[in-house]
Design a protein around this motif. Structure first.
Motif, PDB file in Angstrom:
ATOM      1  N   THR A  30      14.017 -45.973  23.471  1.00  0.00           N
ATOM      2  CA  THR A  30      14.443 -45.229  24.665  1.00  0.00           C
ATOM      3  C   THR A  30      15.224 -46.138  25.602  1.00  0.00           C
ATOM      4  O   THR A  30      16.269 -45.746  26.145  1.00  0.00           O
ATOM      5  CB  THR A  30      13.220 -44.643  25.392  1.00  0.00           C
ATOM      6  OG1 THR A  30      12.512 -43.798  24.496  1.00  0.00           O
ATOM      7  CG2 THR A  30      13.630 -43.859  26.627  1.00  0.00           C
ATOM      8  N   ARG A  33      18.717 -46.609  24.277  1.00  0.00           N
ATOM      9  CA  ARG A  33      19.582 -45.444  24.540  1.00  0.00           C
ATOM     10  C   ARG A  33      20.052 -45.433  25.992  1.00  0.00           C
ATOM     11  O   ARG A  33      21.199 -45.116  26.283  1.00  0.00           O
ATOM     12  CB  ARG A  33      18.849 -44.145  24.209  1.00  0.00           C
ATOM     13  CG  ARG A  33      18.795 -43.850  22.731  1.00  0.00           C
ATOM     14  CD  ARG A  33      18.406 -42.413  22.412  1.00  0.00           C
ATOM     15  NE  ARG A  33      17.156 -41.991  23.018  1.00  0.00           N
ATOM     16  CZ  ARG A  33      15.945 -42.204  22.507  1.00  0.00           C
ATOM     17  NH1 ARG A  33      15.820 -42.858  21.380  1.00  0.00           N
ATOM     18  NH2 ARG A  33      14.874 -41.762  23.127  1.00  0.00           N
ATOM     19  N   LYS A  34      19.171 -45.801  26.897  1.00  0.00           N
ATOM     20  CA  LYS A  34      19.540 -45.838  28.314  1.00  0.00           C
ATOM     21  C   LYS A  34      20.560 -46.946  28.566  1.00  0.00           C
ATOM     22  O   LYS A  34      21.502 -46.767  29.336  1.00  0.00           O
ATOM     23  CB  LYS A  34      18.295 -46.008  29.188  1.00  0.00           C
ATOM     24  CG  LYS A  34      17.433 -44.756  29.173  1.00  0.00           C
ATOM     25  CD  LYS A  34      16.157 -44.917  29.951  1.00  0.00           C
ATOM     26  CE  LYS A  34      15.299 -43.700  29.786  1.00  0.00           C
ATOM     27  NZ  LYS A  34      15.232 -42.857  30.949  1.00  0.00           N
ATOM     28  N   VAL A  39      21.442 -41.860  27.918  1.00  0.00           N
ATOM     29  CA  VAL A  39      20.476 -41.231  28.810  1.00  0.00           C
ATOM     30  C   VAL A  39      20.435 -42.083  30.075  1.00  0.00           C
ATOM     31  O   VAL A  39      20.531 -43.304  29.997  1.00  0.00           O
ATOM     32  CB  VAL A  39      19.064 -41.201  28.159  1.00  0.00           C
ATOM     33  CG1 VAL A  39      18.057 -40.537  29.073  1.00  0.00           C
ATOM     34  CG2 VAL A  39      19.101 -40.529  26.801  1.00  0.00           C
ATOM     35  N   GLU A  40      20.307 -41.441  31.237  1.00  0.00           N
ATOM     36  CA  GLU A  40      20.277 -42.194  32.489  1.00  0.00           C
ATOM     37  C   GLU A  40      18.861 -42.636  32.840  1.00  0.00           C
ATOM     38  O   GLU A  40      17.882 -41.970  32.488  1.00  0.00           O
ATOM     39  CB  GLU A  40      20.825 -41.332  33.626  1.00  0.00           C
ATOM     40  CG  GLU A  40      22.304 -41.056  33.502  1.00  0.00           C
ATOM     41  CD  GLU A  40      22.851 -40.297  34.697  1.00  0.00           C
ATOM     42  OE1 GLU A  40      22.096 -40.060  35.671  1.00  0.00           O
ATOM     43  OE2 GLU A  40      24.028 -39.945  34.656  1.00  0.00           O
ATOM     44  N   PHE A  41      18.752 -43.749  33.535  1.00  0.00           N
ATOM     45  CA  PHE A  41      17.480 -44.180  34.095  1.00  0.00           C
ATOM     46  C   PHE A  41      17.147 -43.246  35.256  1.00  0.00           C
ATOM     47  O   PHE A  41      18.026 -42.889  36.036  1.00  0.00           O
ATOM     48  CB  PHE A  41      17.571 -45.611  34.642  1.00  0.00           C
ATOM     49  CG  PHE A  41      17.653 -46.670  33.576  1.00  0.00           C
ATOM     50  CD1 PHE A  41      16.510 -47.077  32.899  1.00  0.00           C
ATOM     51  CD2 PHE A  41      18.863 -47.266  33.265  1.00  0.00           C
ATOM     52  CE1 PHE A  41      16.583 -48.063  31.931  1.00  0.00           C
ATOM     53  CE2 PHE A  41      18.948 -48.250  32.307  1.00  0.00           C
ATOM     54  CZ  PHE A  41      17.792 -48.652  31.623  1.00  0.00           C
ATOM     55  N   GLU A  45      12.118 -45.362  37.089  1.00  0.00           N
ATOM     56  CA  GLU A  45      12.469 -46.436  36.153  1.00  0.00           C
ATOM     57  C   GLU A  45      13.304 -47.508  36.847  1.00  0.00           C
ATOM     58  O   GLU A  45      13.093 -48.700  36.633  1.00  0.00           O
ATOM     59  CB  GLU A  45      13.215 -45.870  34.945  1.00  0.00           C
ATOM     60  CG  GLU A  45      12.344 -45.003  34.062  1.00  0.00           C
ATOM     61  CD  GLU A  45      13.116 -44.200  33.045  1.00  0.00           C
ATOM     62  OE1 GLU A  45      12.504 -43.824  32.031  1.00  0.00           O
ATOM     63  OE2 GLU A  45      14.319 -43.931  33.245  1.00  0.00           O
TER      64      GLU A  45
END
Length: 70
Positions: A30, A33-34, A39-41, A45
């Motif tokens: 994950t 991917r961020k 995908v955004e934090f 996070e």
């Protein structure tokens, strides 16, 4: 989001990516991917990253929001 700056700050903290993910509670896939921007934090996070890496407000803005205000 500037992934290179995050990686640099992790290295400055003398942590491996695996150690950082464990400390921050991220699943490695994950986190990857961020870091690739798929995908955004989310806010929580970002706050955890700021805390673990001891980022200043300026560093946090530069890393996470530079593209938004530019």
């Amino acid at each position: 989001m500037n992934a290179d700056k995050i990686r640099g700050k992790i290295a400055e903290s003398r942590m491996s990516i695996a150690e950082f993910c464990k400390n921050a509670g991220f699943v490695r896939s994950t986190f990857d991917r961020k870091m690739r921007g798929e995908v955004e934090f989310d806010r929580a996070e970002i706050e955890k990253i700021v805390s673990i890496l001891h980022l200043s407000d300026d560093e946090m803005r530069t890393i996470f929001f530079e593209d938004i205000v530019a």
